[in-house]
Design a protein around this motif. Sequence first.
Motif, PDB file in Angstrom:
ATOM      1  N   PRO A  37     -13.954  10.819  32.270  1.00  0.00           N
ATOM      2  CA  PRO A  37     -13.771   9.479  32.433  1.00  0.00           C
ATOM      3  C   PRO A  37     -15.158   9.413  33.313  1.00  0.00           C
ATOM      4  O   PRO A  37     -14.595  10.828  34.229  1.00  0.00           O
ATOM      5  N   ASN A  90      -9.061  18.138  29.508  1.00  0.00           N
ATOM      6  CA  ASN A  90     -10.249  17.813  29.471  1.00  0.00           C
ATOM      7  C   ASN A  90     -10.954  19.100  30.564  1.00  0.00           C
ATOM      8  O   ASN A  90     -10.461  18.219  31.366  1.00  0.00           O
ATOM      9  N   ARG A 143      -5.915  11.726  28.258  1.00  0.00           N
ATOM     10  CA  ARG A 143      -4.177  12.604  27.477  1.00  0.00           C
ATOM     11  C   ARG A 143      -2.979  12.584  27.472  1.00  0.00           C
ATOM     12  O   ARG A 143      -2.725  12.155  28.527  1.00  0.00           O
ATOM     13  N   ARG A 177     -12.831  19.759  24.709  1.00  0.00           N
ATOM     14  CA  ARG A 177     -11.306  19.794  24.458  1.00  0.00           C
ATOM     15  C   ARG A 177     -10.511  21.095  24.906  1.00  0.00           C
ATOM     16  O   ARG A 177     -10.639  21.894  23.648  1.00  0.00           O
ATOM     17  N   THR A 234     -13.984  13.435  18.507  1.00  0.00           N
ATOM     18  CA  THR A 234     -14.419  14.192  17.681  1.00  0.00           C
ATOM     19  C   THR A 234     -13.838  13.679  16.378  1.00  0.00           C
ATOM     20  O   THR A 234     -14.424  13.562  15.198  1.00  0.00           O
ATOM     21  N   GLY A 242     -17.739  11.849  27.452  1.00  0.00           N
ATOM     22  CA  GLY A 242     -16.209  12.969  27.436  1.00  0.00           C
ATOM     23  C   GLY A 242     -15.633  12.912  27.789  1.00  0.00           C
ATOM     24  O   GLY A 242     -14.253  14.324  27.558  1.00  0.00           O
ATOM     25  N   ILE A 278      -9.769   3.993  30.263  1.00  0.00           N
ATOM     26  CA  ILE A 278      -8.781   5.625  29.880  1.00  0.00           C
ATOM     27  C   ILE A 278      -8.759   5.880  30.597  1.00  0.00           C
ATOM     28  O   ILE A 278      -8.559   6.729  32.143  1.00  0.00           O
ATOM     29  N   THR A 281     -11.117  21.158  16.266  1.00  0.00           N
ATOM     30  CA  THR A 281     -10.595  20.895  17.560  1.00  0.00           C
ATOM     31  C   THR A 281      -9.201  21.281  18.344  1.00  0.00           C
ATOM     32  O   THR A 281      -8.764  21.836  17.050  1.00  0.00           O
ATOM     33  N   THR A 290     -19.317   5.901  27.038  1.00  0.00           N
ATOM     34  CA  THR A 290     -19.221   5.720  25.575  1.00  0.00           C
ATOM     35  C   THR A 290     -17.685   6.249  25.607  1.00  0.00           C
ATOM     36  O   THR A 290     -17.755   7.432  26.065  1.00  0.00           O
TER      37      THR A 290
HETATM   38  C1  WT7 Z   1     -11.416  13.171  24.576  1.00  0.00           C
HETATM   39  C2  WT7 Z   1     -12.116  13.521  22.884  1.00  0.00           C
HETATM   40  C3  WT7 Z   1     -16.267  12.382  22.171  1.00  0.00           C
HETATM   41  C4  WT7 Z   1     -17.287  12.733  22.430  1.00  0.00           C
HETATM   42  C5  WT7 Z   1     -16.580  14.180  23.194  1.00  0.00           C
HETATM   43  C6  WT7 Z   1     -15.325  14.537  23.356  1.00  0.00           C
HETATM   44  C7  WT7 Z   1     -12.211  11.700  26.458  1.00  0.00           C
HETATM   45  C8  WT7 Z   1     -14.411  11.011  25.478  1.00  0.00           C
HETATM   46  C9  WT7 Z   1     -14.729   9.279  26.713  1.00  0.00           C
HETATM   47  C10 WT7 Z   1     -15.229   8.393  28.168  1.00  0.00           C
HETATM   48  C11 WT7 Z   1     -12.805   9.137  29.234  1.00  0.00           C
HETATM   49  C12 WT7 Z   1     -12.800  10.189  27.627  1.00  0.00           C
HETATM   50  C13 WT7 Z   1     -10.830  12.002  25.540  1.00  0.00           C
HETATM   51  C14 WT7 Z   1     -10.598  11.405  24.503  1.00  0.00           C
HETATM   52  N1  WT7 Z   1     -13.182  11.155  26.129  1.00  0.00           N
HETATM   53  N2  WT7 Z   1     -14.766  10.212  26.165  1.00  0.00           N
HETATM   54  N3  WT7 Z   1     -16.392   7.694  28.270  1.00  0.00           N
HETATM   55  N4  WT7 Z   1     -13.385   8.402  28.738  1.00  0.00           N
HETATM   56  N5  WT7 Z   1     -12.588   9.728  28.453  1.00  0.00           N
HETATM   57  O1  WT7 Z   1     -14.824  14.657  21.599  1.00  0.00           O
HETATM   58  O2  WT7 Z   1     -13.786  16.205  22.105  1.00  0.00           O
HETATM   59  O3  WT7 Z   1     -12.840  15.338  20.865  1.00  0.00           O
HETATM   60  O4  WT7 Z   1     -12.229  14.722  23.185  1.00  0.00           O
HETATM   61  O5  WT7 Z   1     -12.621  13.306  25.383  1.00  0.00           O
HETATM   62  O6  WT7 Z   1      -9.804  11.612  26.115  1.00  0.00           O
HETATM   63  O7  WT7 Z   1      -9.559  11.711  23.416  1.00  0.00           O
HETATM   64  P1  WT7 Z   1     -13.315  15.231  22.681  1.00  0.00           P
END
Ligand code: WT7
Length: 659
Positions: free
Chosen positions: A398, A532, A526, A537, A425, A396, A523, A269, A421
Amino acid sequence: MSASDGLHEPKIYAPSEAAVRSAHVSGMPAYQALVDEANADHQAFWARLAREHLSWKTPFTKVLDDSEAPFFKWFEDGTLNVSYNCLDRNVEAGLGGKTAIIFEADDGTVTRATYSDLLSRTCRMANALRERGVSKGDRVVIYMPMSIEGVVAMQACARIGATHSVVFGGFSAQSLRDRVNDAGAVMLITADEQARGGKSLPLKAIVDEAIALGGCESLKNVIVYKRTGGQVAWDAKRDVWLHDALAGQSETCEPEWVSAEHPLFLLYTSGSTGKPKGVQHSSGGYLLHAALTTKWTFDLKPDDVFWCTADIGWVTGHTYITYGPLALGGTEVVFEGIPTYPDAGRFWKMIQDHKVTIFYTAPTAIRSLIKAAEGNAAVHPDRYDLSSLRLLGSVGEPINPAAWEWYHQHIGGGRCPIVDTFWQTETGGHMITPLPGATPLVPGSCTLPFPGIDAAVVDETGNEVPNGQGGILVVRKPWPSMIRNIYGDPERFKKSYYPPELKGYYLAGDGAIRDAKTGYFTITGRIDDVLNVSGHRMGTMEIESALVSHTDLVAEAAVVGRPDETTGEAICAFVVLKRPRPTGDEAKKIAKELRDWVGKEIGPIAKPKDIRFGDNLPKTRSGKIMRRLLRSIAKGEQITQDTSTLENPAILAQLSENN
Ligand code: WT7
């Protein structure tokens, strides 16, 4: 933002009585009881759940080992096998004939696999890998389309204790090479091509290209699943057709019993520096949280038809396709194609056809399907029978309240709770999320921590900030499914996630704010140089490195994000060329060339949406690029910030011009 400002009370959706009655976690008192249990004895809480939800070959005697913090170990002396837990134990419990996977291909063809089928296919694949010398601890890269075979390949690795590293099929040859190289993979499993949106896209050809780049010498074989029958080049010494590798393999395969800490997978990632990091996950702790969150957040029950639309190339596909639903003996849909083919009603038609009850997707998909539905009544979800749905999820990025309301109304018929949710990663599974039969919902908020997850909002020194005041999101106690390491780079692991000033808390990399009244989390995005884009990411430095690697053209590049209505954030690149600053058609031509270049270097998802050219970039006297100014320019804002430290103020006007 949903944090209440005292003027506008946020809209609250309480769970229906029916949802409360039937849910695994039934009502807020039940949620609170779990939170209290975890607070009273964190280790006893997780130990109880690990005993109840996983089948152990030998039980663990020690729950948490924090002697080498932040390298935490959970259930380490317990042994188990992840594929046994997902497959054999369901067959042994009498679910052999139950449908595990309903696979819908790009062209609409549907195939099903029962638990018995999955088990025998996994065993055959596992035997084929073993026959070619793959053994416990070896790394296997999987570069596959969405398919039953892809899930089986992952399960087969788990069965023999090999550590898989799935690379998303949209990544370029260069990205694939870097991942094979970093992991020192001995085997690569791929397909001839993938079918997406009515087109065949090469996979094997990209593998060949990746290997030709050099650095993949650890690879002994490439196993190729024939998906489309398209033309492929062949190296008879190295390449093996999957059907040949499987021919004659036994349908049973003794699982490799591994320690709970054995690395189940690596998943690369983006971080804030150029090089993607191989996030390493465990077997026992990871599977526990995959199963538990599938049970409590998605409230999965035996009759449900669960559909997570993610790709197995992302962590969402790992936890909520390959592992969580199967560990619970659920039935799930796996989809090969894209949401807009043959038209933008595809998701809704599939929900209708397969009587999906739980649907989990990303805000980007929702937003783009809203647009499509508004432009074309024929693909409006109201035209489909979505009455089978009982629960919706978002992940993933907001989810903005307007998209939330539309999702709730038009997909959920106003009756389905939405679980927003938040996780990463690195976290392995849900961290902050509503539980559908307990948590009152507020659009735009991921609400409250999952039981046992000690999330908090703190300042730069790790002190908790009052509710209503934004700060840094941390997790104060370790949890079973947490990242164990960055593969091959423990120093980077410590630096990225456990900076010394944060009192030993896990740093998520996101900002957050808790509502003054309810304590609900929102949230805020970042806090590092990670973008995002459509829930994917992307590191800004990674894209910058790709741009400057075009050494004929590019002298310097800086990448920032700007808000985008559909994709959440969009990639914006500011580029200084090794030739005079282009304008008009020439600028367009070069921008296209650079976009394609980035697509080739990283993958199409990393292509900048905007590229602007300048004679220079805004810099301080010490030569540091002032990214906050670039972010304002990218947004089209007037620059109101202090520019007194800027060496070359005239450059701002130039970069603000649309060239
Ligand atoms: C980043 C992680 C989790 C699996 C998919 C992404 C953002 C993730 C949310 C949510 C707001 C979110 C964050 C986080 N994020 N879910 N529900 N509300 N932001 O995984 O590629 O590791 O990305 O996705 O910024 O740090 P990832």
